[in-house]
Design a protein around this motif. Structure first.
Motif, mmCIF file in Angstrom:
data_model
loop_
_atom_site.group_PDB
_atom_site.id
_atom_site.type_symbol
_atom_site.label_atom_id
_atom_site.label_comp_id
_atom_site.label_asym_id
_atom_site.label_seq_id
_atom_site.Cartn_x
_atom_site.Cartn_y
_atom_site.Cartn_z
ATOM 1 N N LEU A 1 25.607 40.497 -34.091
ATOM 2 C CA LEU A 1 25.773 39.079 -34.406
ATOM 3 C C LEU A 1 24.768 38.603 -35.449
ATOM 4 C CD1 LEU A 1 27.233 36.402 -33.593
ATOM 5 C CD2 LEU A 1 25.376 36.062 -31.975
ATOM 6 N N CYS A 2 23.524 39.032 -35.324
ATOM 7 C CA CYS A 2 22.452 38.505 -36.164
ATOM 8 C C CYS A 2 22.303 39.202 -37.523
ATOM 9 C CB CYS A 2 21.124 38.565 -35.416
ATOM 10 S SG CYS A 2 21.073 37.457 -34.002
ATOM 11 N N THR A 3 22.625 40.473 -37.601
ATOM 12 C CA THR A 3 22.407 41.221 -38.836
ATOM 13 C C THR A 3 23.079 40.592 -40.057
ATOM 14 O OG1 THR A 3 22.016 43.248 -37.606
ATOM 15 C CG2 THR A 3 22.605 43.494 -39.921
ATOM 16 N N LEU B 1 18.301 33.544 -43.389
ATOM 17 C CA LEU B 1 17.308 33.130 -42.392
ATOM 18 C C LEU B 1 16.190 32.275 -42.964
ATOM 19 C CD1 LEU B 1 16.870 36.189 -40.032
ATOM 20 C CD2 LEU B 1 18.114 34.078 -39.643
ATOM 21 N N GLU B 2 15.871 32.459 -44.236
ATOM 22 C CA GLU B 2 14.772 31.674 -44.806
ATOM 23 C C GLU B 2 15.062 30.177 -44.780
ATOM 24 O OE1 GLU B 2 17.529 32.801 -48.093
ATOM 25 O OE2 GLU B 2 16.448 33.992 -46.639
ATOM 26 N N ARG C 1 13.826 31.139 -36.831
ATOM 27 C CA ARG C 1 13.966 32.323 -37.678
ATOM 28 C C ARG C 1 13.538 33.582 -36.923
ATOM 29 N NH1 ARG C 1 10.179 31.826 -42.016
ATOM 30 N NH2 ARG C 1 11.321 29.936 -42.458
ATOM 31 N N ALA C 2 12.570 33.470 -36.053
ATOM 32 C CA ALA C 2 11.998 34.644 -35.385
ATOM 33 C C ALA C 2 13.003 35.355 -34.476
ATOM 34 C CB ALA C 2 10.766 34.241 -34.589
ATOM 35 N N ALA C 3 13.785 34.611 -33.723
ATOM 36 C CA ALA C 3 14.704 35.235 -32.756
ATOM 37 C C ALA C 3 15.749 36.117 -33.428
ATOM 38 C CB ALA C 3 15.353 34.168 -31.887
ATOM 39 N N ALA D 1 17.813 41.518 -34.828
ATOM 40 C CA ALA D 1 18.406 42.400 -35.827
ATOM 41 C C ALA D 1 17.499 43.567 -36.180
ATOM 42 C CB ALA D 1 18.750 41.610 -37.086
ATOM 43 N N SER D 2 16.279 43.558 -35.677
ATOM 44 C CA SER D 2 15.321 44.605 -36.006
ATOM 45 C C SER D 2 15.565 45.841 -35.170
ATOM 46 C CB SER D 2 13.895 44.103 -35.770
ATOM 47 O OG SER D 2 12.981 45.166 -35.890
ATOM 48 N N ALA D 3 15.642 46.964 -35.839
ATOM 49 C CA ALA D 3 15.765 48.229 -35.118
ATOM 50 C C ALA D 3 14.391 48.882 -34.976
ATOM 51 C CB ALA D 3 16.710 49.155 -35.865
#
Length: 121
Positions: free
Chosen positions: A72-74, A80-81, A88-90, A95-97
């Protein structure tokens, strides 16, 4: 979609709220073959003017923490900026692997040591 007028009306009201800037969530559930996919396709057609992101859960991903949230987030990372820092953090984290930590509900809890158990010295 015969006999689904009430469902279509509910979806239309949901879209009206979204277009007016009010966040909405939708959960579609039911037995196989009752028309869930048909209702969602109807909604997507009616929402052609809205940004759409699709997520599909796959049973093989059940052991992957937040796999659907990652999907969903990627796609949203490039914009995001535009969000304030807390919001922005969530999505960035989702999305971070790179984060090897398990999700909070799967972390092992270690019992706290009492004062008597702590080494002295």
């Amino acid at each position: 979609m015969i006999g689904r007028a009430a469902d279509r009306d509910r979806l239309s009201r949901l879209l009206d709220d979204v277009r007016d800037g009010r966040s909405q969530a939708l959960i579609v559930h039911g037995e196989a073959g009752v028309g869930k996919t048909t209702l969602l396709e109807y909604l997507l057609q009616q929402a052609a003017d809205c940004q759409q992101v699709r997520v599909q859960a796959v049973e093989s991903e059940v052991e992957l923490a937040y796999a659907a949230l990652h999907q969903l987030c990627t796609p949203m990372l490039p914009v995001l900026e535009q969000l304030p820092d807390p919001q922005r953090a969530a999505p960035q984290l989702a999305a971070s692997a790179d984060d090897p930590a398990p999700p909070p509900d799967r972390r092992r809890r270690t019992p706290r040591r009492s004062r008597a158990d702590r080494p002295r010295g």
